[in-house]
Design a protein around this motif. Sequence first.
Motif, PDB file in Angstrom:
ATOM      1  N   VAL A   1      23.941  35.310  40.013  1.00  0.00           N
ATOM      2  CA  VAL A   1      23.094  34.251  40.258  1.00  0.00           C
ATOM      3  C   VAL A   1      22.216  34.662  41.445  1.00  0.00           C
ATOM      4  O   VAL A   1      21.046  34.396  41.226  1.00  0.00           O
ATOM      5  N   LEU A   2      22.692  35.266  42.394  1.00  0.00           N
ATOM      6  CA  LEU A   2      22.056  35.470  43.660  1.00  0.00           C
ATOM      7  C   LEU A   2      21.446  36.884  44.015  1.00  0.00           C
ATOM      8  O   LEU A   2      20.699  37.355  44.690  1.00  0.00           O
ATOM      9  N   GLY A   3      21.954  37.891  42.844  1.00  0.00           N
ATOM     10  CA  GLY A   3      21.685  39.275  43.092  1.00  0.00           C
ATOM     11  C   GLY A   3      22.409  39.942  43.996  1.00  0.00           C
ATOM     12  O   GLY A   3      21.836  40.899  44.557  1.00  0.00           O
ATOM     13  N   ARG A   4      23.522  39.401  44.525  1.00  0.00           N
ATOM     14  CA  ARG A   4      24.152  39.897  45.894  1.00  0.00           C
ATOM     15  C   ARG A   4      25.038  41.177  45.329  1.00  0.00           C
ATOM     16  O   ARG A   4      26.020  40.982  44.844  1.00  0.00           O
ATOM     17  N   ARG A   5      24.562  42.365  45.254  1.00  0.00           N
ATOM     18  CA  ARG A   5      25.201  43.624  44.836  1.00  0.00           C
ATOM     19  C   ARG A   5      26.235  44.028  46.016  1.00  0.00           C
ATOM     20  O   ARG A   5      27.335  44.307  45.311  1.00  0.00           O
ATOM     21  N   THR A   6      25.911  43.893  47.046  1.00  0.00           N
ATOM     22  CA  THR A   6      26.856  44.193  48.168  1.00  0.00           C
ATOM     23  C   THR A   6      27.026  43.276  49.197  1.00  0.00           C
ATOM     24  O   THR A   6      25.972  42.392  49.192  1.00  0.00           O
ATOM     25  N   VAL A   7      28.239  43.409  49.956  1.00  0.00           N
ATOM     26  CA  VAL A   7      28.076  42.375  51.165  1.00  0.00           C
ATOM     27  C   VAL A   7      28.483  43.073  52.370  1.00  0.00           C
ATOM     28  O   VAL A   7      28.842  44.154  52.590  1.00  0.00           O
ATOM     29  N   ASP A   8      27.810  42.567  53.720  1.00  0.00           N
ATOM     30  CA  ASP A   8      28.214  43.158  55.021  1.00  0.00           C
ATOM     31  C   ASP A   8      29.384  42.429  55.581  1.00  0.00           C
ATOM     32  O   ASP A   8      29.850  43.014  56.673  1.00  0.00           O
ATOM     33  N   TYR A   9      29.957  41.412  55.074  1.00  0.00           N
ATOM     34  CA  TYR A   9      31.000  41.035  55.589  1.00  0.00           C
ATOM     35  C   TYR A   9      31.686  40.062  54.786  1.00  0.00           C
ATOM     36  O   TYR A   9      31.330  39.701  53.546  1.00  0.00           O
ATOM     37  N   GLU A  10      33.172  39.872  55.070  1.00  0.00           N
ATOM     38  CA  GLU A  10      34.052  39.324  54.041  1.00  0.00           C
ATOM     39  C   GLU A  10      33.518  37.994  53.685  1.00  0.00           C
ATOM     40  O   GLU A  10      33.037  37.112  54.621  1.00  0.00           O
ATOM     41  N   ALA A  11      33.303  37.590  52.296  1.00  0.00           N
ATOM     42  CA  ALA A  11      33.186  36.120  51.918  1.00  0.00           C
ATOM     43  C   ALA A  11      31.639  35.948  51.709  1.00  0.00           C
ATOM     44  O   ALA A  11      31.447  34.927  51.665  1.00  0.00           O
ATOM     45  N   GLN A  12      30.739  36.956  52.019  1.00  0.00           N
ATOM     46  CA  GLN A  12      29.493  36.591  52.365  1.00  0.00           C
ATOM     47  C   GLN A  12      28.691  36.216  50.834  1.00  0.00           C
ATOM     48  O   GLN A  12      28.103  35.193  50.997  1.00  0.00           O
ATOM     49  N   ALA A  13      28.890  36.580  49.837  1.00  0.00           N
ATOM     50  CA  ALA A  13      28.688  36.381  48.569  1.00  0.00           C
ATOM     51  C   ALA A  13      28.962  34.568  48.418  1.00  0.00           C
ATOM     52  O   ALA A  13      28.169  34.035  47.724  1.00  0.00           O
ATOM     53  N   ALA A  14      30.301  34.480  48.616  1.00  0.00           N
ATOM     54  CA  ALA A  14      30.538  33.251  48.253  1.00  0.00           C
ATOM     55  C   ALA A  14      30.114  32.024  49.036  1.00  0.00           C
ATOM     56  O   ALA A  14      30.003  30.980  48.873  1.00  0.00           O
ATOM     57  N   ILE A  15      29.996  32.518  50.475  1.00  0.00           N
ATOM     58  CA  ILE A  15      29.344  31.700  51.374  1.00  0.00           C
ATOM     59  C   ILE A  15      27.914  31.296  51.108  1.00  0.00           C
ATOM     60  O   ILE A  15      27.553  30.182  51.035  1.00  0.00           O
ATOM     61  N   GLU A  16      27.197  32.299  50.735  1.00  0.00           N
ATOM     62  CA  GLU A  16      25.906  32.212  50.136  1.00  0.00           C
ATOM     63  C   GLU A  16      25.684  31.401  48.871  1.00  0.00           C
ATOM     64  O   GLU A  16      24.850  30.633  48.789  1.00  0.00           O
ATOM     65  N   LEU A  17      26.611  31.403  48.115  1.00  0.00           N
ATOM     66  CA  LEU A  17      26.705  30.704  46.763  1.00  0.00           C
ATOM     67  C   LEU A  17      26.713  29.057  47.130  1.00  0.00           C
ATOM     68  O   LEU A  17      26.157  28.327  46.378  1.00  0.00           O
ATOM     69  N   GLU A  18      27.866  28.995  47.989  1.00  0.00           N
ATOM     70  CA  GLU A  18      27.969  27.795  48.466  1.00  0.00           C
ATOM     71  C   GLU A  18      26.690  27.061  48.987  1.00  0.00           C
ATOM     72  O   GLU A  18      26.401  25.822  48.930  1.00  0.00           O
ATOM     73  N   GLY A  19      26.143  27.905  49.972  1.00  0.00           N
ATOM     74  CA  GLY A  19      24.985  27.314  50.639  1.00  0.00           C
ATOM     75  C   GLY A  19      23.784  27.010  50.006  1.00  0.00           C
ATOM     76  O   GLY A  19      23.076  26.111  50.161  1.00  0.00           O
ATOM     77  N   ILE A  20      23.722  27.669  48.694  1.00  0.00           N
ATOM     78  CA  ILE A  20      22.337  27.402  47.902  1.00  0.00           C
ATOM     79  C   ILE A  20      22.464  26.092  47.389  1.00  0.00           C
ATOM     80  O   ILE A  20      21.348  25.655  46.725  1.00  0.00           O
ATOM     81  N   ALA A  21      23.506  25.825  47.266  1.00  0.00           N
ATOM     82  CA  ALA A  21      23.882  24.199  46.510  1.00  0.00           C
ATOM     83  C   ALA A  21      24.180  23.328  47.410  1.00  0.00           C
ATOM     84  O   ALA A  21      24.304  22.118  46.957  1.00  0.00           O
ATOM     85  N   ILE A  22      23.667  23.499  48.543  1.00  0.00           N
ATOM     86  CA  ILE A  22      23.835  22.272  49.692  1.00  0.00           C
ATOM     87  C   ILE A  22      23.221  20.866  49.232  1.00  0.00           C
ATOM     88  O   ILE A  22      23.770  19.996  49.793  1.00  0.00           O
ATOM     89  N   ASP A  23      21.965  21.196  48.647  1.00  0.00           N
ATOM     90  CA  ASP A  23      21.226  19.638  48.501  1.00  0.00           C
ATOM     91  C   ASP A  23      21.784  19.072  47.037  1.00  0.00           C
ATOM     92  O   ASP A  23      21.151  18.358  46.629  1.00  0.00           O
TER      93      ASP A  23
END
Length: 780
Positions: free
Chosen positions: A628-650
């Motif tokens: 969904v986000l094109g998040r191929r790699t992460v810099d820290y643990e759970a980064q992809a999941a946190i961004e996925l939650e954040g995009i749905a905030i509204d």
Amino acid sequence: MNPGSDANPELRPVKLRREVRVRGVVQGVGFRPFVYRLASEEKLAGFIGNDTDGVIIEIEGAALALDAFLTRLRVEAPPLSRIDSVTVSESTATGENGFRIVASEVLGRVSTGIPADAATCADCLRELLDPADRRYRYPFLNCTNCGPRFTITRQIPYDRPQTSMAKFPMCAQCEREYYDPLNRRFHAQPNACWVCGPRVWLADASGAGIPAADPIVSAIDRLMAGEIAAIKGIGGFHLSVDATNEAAVMRLRRRKRRFGKPVAIMVKDSEAARRICLLTAEEETLLTTPARPIVLARAKENCGIAAAVAPGIPWLGVFLPYAPLQHLLFADPRVRALVMTSANLSEEPIAIDNDEARARLGEIADIFLMHNREILQRCDDSVAAIVDGAPQLIRRARGFVPLAIELPFESPQLLAAGGHLKNVFALARGKFAYQSQHLGDLENITTLDFFRESLAHLMRTFEIDPETVVHDLHPGYLSTQWAKQWAEERGLPLIAVQHHHAHIAAGMAEHSLAGPVVGLSLDGTGYGSDGRVWGGEVLICSLDRFERFAHLDYVLMPGSEAAIHEPWRMALAHLHAAGFDVESPELLELLQANVNEARILKRMIDRQLNAPLTSSCGRLFDAVAAVVLGRRTVDYEAQAAIELEGIAIDEPDDVLGYEIDLLPGDRAAHEPARLLPAKLWRKVVDEVRAGIAKSRISARFHAGVAAGFQRAALLARETTGIRQVVLSGGCFHNRRLARLLRMRLEQEGFEVFQHLRVSPGDGGLSYGQAVVGAAIRRRL
């Protein structure tokens, strides 16, 4: 003679004497002066003293006055105290006059608690900023209601000789305050002033002093010019820059090697926090507690904080000053917000010693704002959030440690070693467990040394000599390997506890649930009883045993650990399992991969080479974020999941979720039910290709996961009759998932329990291990 006077011995009230034992957090919190004032007001005689069991009070007077004293003792106790028990026994009246405070005694085994460090109180803050006060702008003022405790204490009883303030003899004025029972600094162990206490100075990376009329003002000058400062605090050093200066924040990231993970910012007060964040009333309350944790709150748009502070997510980690030195930084009108992040390279323990700080941070910090009050215990800032309307600890450290956590039954002396990531160990004895501060990921010798130091300190402090050692089931965890060696050296029995059972047991114990319960344990990684990687689990749990009732269907993790750091690998594995042609141009475009990469991973999956099976919910979130986000790699643990939650905030909560099938199991054959996400994946791919808003896809995914586990819980209830559900595991840091699942379960008549005092993530694991270990010992 007045017939009603005391001169008539027959009319004098009968004096009684009682011995009162108070256990809990009752040392270093103003408890003795509080009792002194209480006894004086009720015209009672006797004494109070500290010992290793808490406080002992002998009190003598009229029966009504004694009863009033005992009632007020609990109701009016000091704000930083915590009374766990009050035991009263009758004694023989002595005719004593007056009430006194006696010296501390060291008798028997320790059962009292060291208080946690507490933020500067309103009275001390007023003095700090009052030009007429003798402690005006003194960076180390404190009283019995605030200041450092755990981080400066060597052992109990909590008295000045047992702290790092022992080397600072009090001046005459401070000494008068210290010995005056009616003064709020009575027996305030860190009590000090400009004349007799610690001092602060400014230095460069070599350790050479930087001349300054006021080191704090000079440090502010340098911060406002874009420099990086290492600032010594309560539990360690912070690395600090102006949080409104994008270039300065990026420079700090490069030097600290922390490229994507958000950094915390400190602001002056609640009003300043409201200017940059959309604070709820609950978040503001959490922000201003004496623990002063970092609170995750939604950032306002165009709030003026550098984008590099929290890239890619809608929240800021914000907290308020909790030490006088920090308040002095924000007394300067030029300072709006400062990055205050742990002073270390990524994954190392926080620096606490001046020489250590210069050696480890010399290539990061431009200047060092240091002081000479020794920090005896490393202790990071705590991190918390409001999740589903209630406070949730993400990282339990300063302000909370070493406060005891109640156990649901008596425990033998034991050590629970915790997990691998976000390690926290726990010691248990009697009705309480004592968790360590957040130690970090056990991936290097430096963190293991921190583990050993902290364990030795808490064992010494609480005089706990473990008779049993409890560890995670994973044979490869450093905590497991260390626990086995430590136990073998001492001839102690070992108890291995499955990771997700420990998570659910922690939640059960917090709510005094004996079980069985339905446990939904959702996280990234945990070693399963079948040797596979679990993480999307529906368990039937008692404290001493569990049954795996259902789980997310297994998929392979191509590259094993590499799949955690590169979510596109998990996306490819899930899509392959769902029947997609992962070498097709359309799928390769979604995965931002080339055909050679896809073929290599597909070959690993087909041959099961370096590709362990996992049921992880965290890895499912990673995989969806990759698509969904094109998040191929992460810099820290759970980064992809946190961004996925954040995009749905509204997005609203009532969106239609994607479907996850539930395939019933066979309990008699020990075959759990399975949650099959193939339909979910087909909808995700279709809607991404159709250009549906990423926020809506994320919201539908969250709703689908919640609905899938709701169905599994319903099946568990149909099978077992159990109506109580415990939610635990790191995925429940996700506000949307926790809220949706709780609402859905309650709508179906379940009673739902979430964590209150320990983290649902691996920071709470050792508490659950201790509970399971103690329960097993009781059964044996």
